[in-house]
Design an enzyme around this catalytic site. Structure first.
Site, PDB file in Angstrom:
ATOM      1  CG  ASP A 162      -2.023   1.022   1.148  1.00 61.00           C
ATOM      2  OD1 ASP A 162      -1.725   2.220   0.983  1.00 61.00           O
ATOM      3  OD2 ASP A 162      -3.195   0.627   1.253  1.00 61.00           O
ATOM      4  CB  ILE A 163       1.018   4.135  -2.300  1.00 59.19           C
ATOM      5  CG1 ILE A 163       2.158   5.056  -2.728  1.00 59.19           C
ATOM      6  CG2 ILE A 163      -0.268   4.904  -2.197  1.00 59.19           C
ATOM      7  CD1 ILE A 163       2.383   5.051  -4.202  1.00 59.19           C
TER       8      ILE A 163
ATOM      9  CD  GLN B 254     -14.668  -0.362  -2.961  1.00 61.02           C
ATOM     10  OE1 GLN B 254     -15.822  -0.683  -2.630  1.00 61.02           O
ATOM     11  NE2 GLN B 254     -14.041  -0.889  -3.993  1.00 61.02           N
TER      12      GLN B 254
ATOM     13  CG  HIS C 252      -8.702  -2.845  -2.553  1.00 63.25           C
ATOM     14  ND1 HIS C 252      -9.623  -2.085  -3.222  1.00 63.25           N
ATOM     15  CD2 HIS C 252      -8.473  -2.212  -1.381  1.00 63.25           C
ATOM     16  CE1 HIS C 252      -9.934  -1.029  -2.508  1.00 63.25           C
ATOM     17  NE2 HIS C 252      -9.259  -1.078  -1.368  1.00 63.25           N
TER      18      HIS C 252
ATOM     19  CG  HIS D  24      -6.877  -2.844   3.130  1.00 65.46           C
ATOM     20  ND1 HIS D  24      -6.081  -1.731   2.995  1.00 65.46           N
ATOM     21  CD2 HIS D  24      -8.058  -2.536   2.529  1.00 65.46           C
ATOM     22  CE1 HIS D  24      -6.751  -0.779   2.357  1.00 65.46           C
ATOM     23  NE2 HIS D  24      -7.955  -1.243   2.060  1.00 65.46           N
TER      24      HIS D  24
HETATM   25  P1  AMP Z   1      -9.808   1.513   0.407  1.00 58.45           P
HETATM   26  O1  AMP Z   1     -10.445   1.695  -0.942  1.00 58.45           O
HETATM   27  O2  AMP Z   1     -10.277   2.510   1.429  1.00 58.45           O
HETATM   28  O3  AMP Z   1      -9.941   0.114   0.922  1.00 58.45           O
HETATM   29  O4  AMP Z   1      -8.245   1.790   0.269  1.00 58.45           O
HETATM   30  C1  AMP Z   1      -7.547   1.927  -0.918  1.00 58.45           C
HETATM   31  C2  AMP Z   1      -6.094   1.765  -0.587  1.00 58.45           C
HETATM   32  O5  AMP Z   1      -5.342   1.807  -1.784  1.00 58.45           O
HETATM   33  C3  AMP Z   1      -5.549   2.893   0.329  1.00 58.45           C
HETATM   34  O6  AMP Z   1      -5.011   2.299   1.502  1.00 58.45           O
HETATM   35  C4  AMP Z   1      -4.482   3.550  -0.521  1.00 58.45           C
HETATM   36  O7  AMP Z   1      -3.355   3.958   0.216  1.00 58.45           O
HETATM   37  C5  AMP Z   1      -4.123   2.448  -1.514  1.00 58.45           C
HETATM   38  N1  AMP Z   1      -3.583   2.949  -2.775  1.00 58.45           N
HETATM   39  C6  AMP Z   1      -4.109   3.906  -3.558  1.00 58.45           C
HETATM   40  N2  AMP Z   1      -3.329   4.101  -4.648  1.00 58.45           N
HETATM   41  C7  AMP Z   1      -2.302   3.214  -4.548  1.00 58.45           C
HETATM   42  C8  AMP Z   1      -1.163   2.916  -5.355  1.00 58.45           C
HETATM   43  N3  AMP Z   1      -0.905   3.585  -6.486  1.00 58.45           N
HETATM   44  N4  AMP Z   1      -0.317   1.947  -4.938  1.00 58.45           N
HETATM   45  C9  AMP Z   1      -0.551   1.286  -3.791  1.00 58.45           C
HETATM   46  N5  AMP Z   1      -1.597   1.510  -2.998  1.00 58.45           N
HETATM   47  C10 AMP Z   1      -2.467   2.471  -3.357  1.00 58.45           C
END
Ligand code: AMP
Ligand code: ZN
Length: 146
Positions: A32-33, A95, A101, A103
């Protein structure tokens, strides 16, 4: 079909770089970034689904099984002492990236996640009558052809 505007489809297609930690024909996982712990991993199906609601059962199980294996590897190698595995499903559930995805969050003794503290602060009292009604509603919904 990959979606042009989907950041995770672009990561799957290697159009955007990522710290890949796992790949197989159906699934990719990367760091995760914006991690909330070191080694916070995102696991995605290579095929685009918005979330839990439109994923077919097999694709969903493939992602969950990869998450299970990544979690097991973390603990077996002592990279983490445990993990939280979770999915945000829908904008109401926070989300933010609309490509399904999972986590995988590594947990270590004394880390600052404080999940229980947050959880306890949210616990609601629900009467027995309401619990029964809710149970009945959910049983009826699950009986429908999903
Ligand atoms: P969520 O949709 O709330 O479950 O979380 C989306 C996750 O994707 C967040 O924790 C972001 O930090 C992660 N994220 C978004 N863009 C990227 C990326 N380019 N590379 C890795 N992780 C990402
Ligand atoms: Zn996508």
């Amino acid at each position: 079909m990959p979606e042009r505007d989907c950041i995770f489809c672009r990561i799957v297609a290697n159009e955007i770089p990522s710290y890949e930690v796992y790949s197989d024909p159906n699934v990719k996982a990367f760091l995760d970034i914006n991690p909330i712990a070191e080694g916070h991993v995102i696991v995605v199906p290579k095929e685009h689904f918005q979330g839990v609601s439109d994923a077919d059962p097999e694709s969903f199980l493939n992602v969950m099984d990869a998450a299970r294996r990544i979690s097991l590897a973390m603990v077996k190698s002592s990279f983490a002492e445990g993990t939280n595995i979770f999915i945000a499903n829908g904008s109401v559930a926070d989300q933010t990236v609309f490509h399904l995805h999972v986590h995988v969050l590594p947990r270590r003794n004394g880390d600052d996640i404080n999940w229980n503290q947050w959880w306890q602060s949210k616990v609601k009292h629900v009467s027995e009558g309401v619990m029964s009604q809710i149970r009945q509603t959910l049983v009826e919904i699950e009986g429908e052809n999903l």
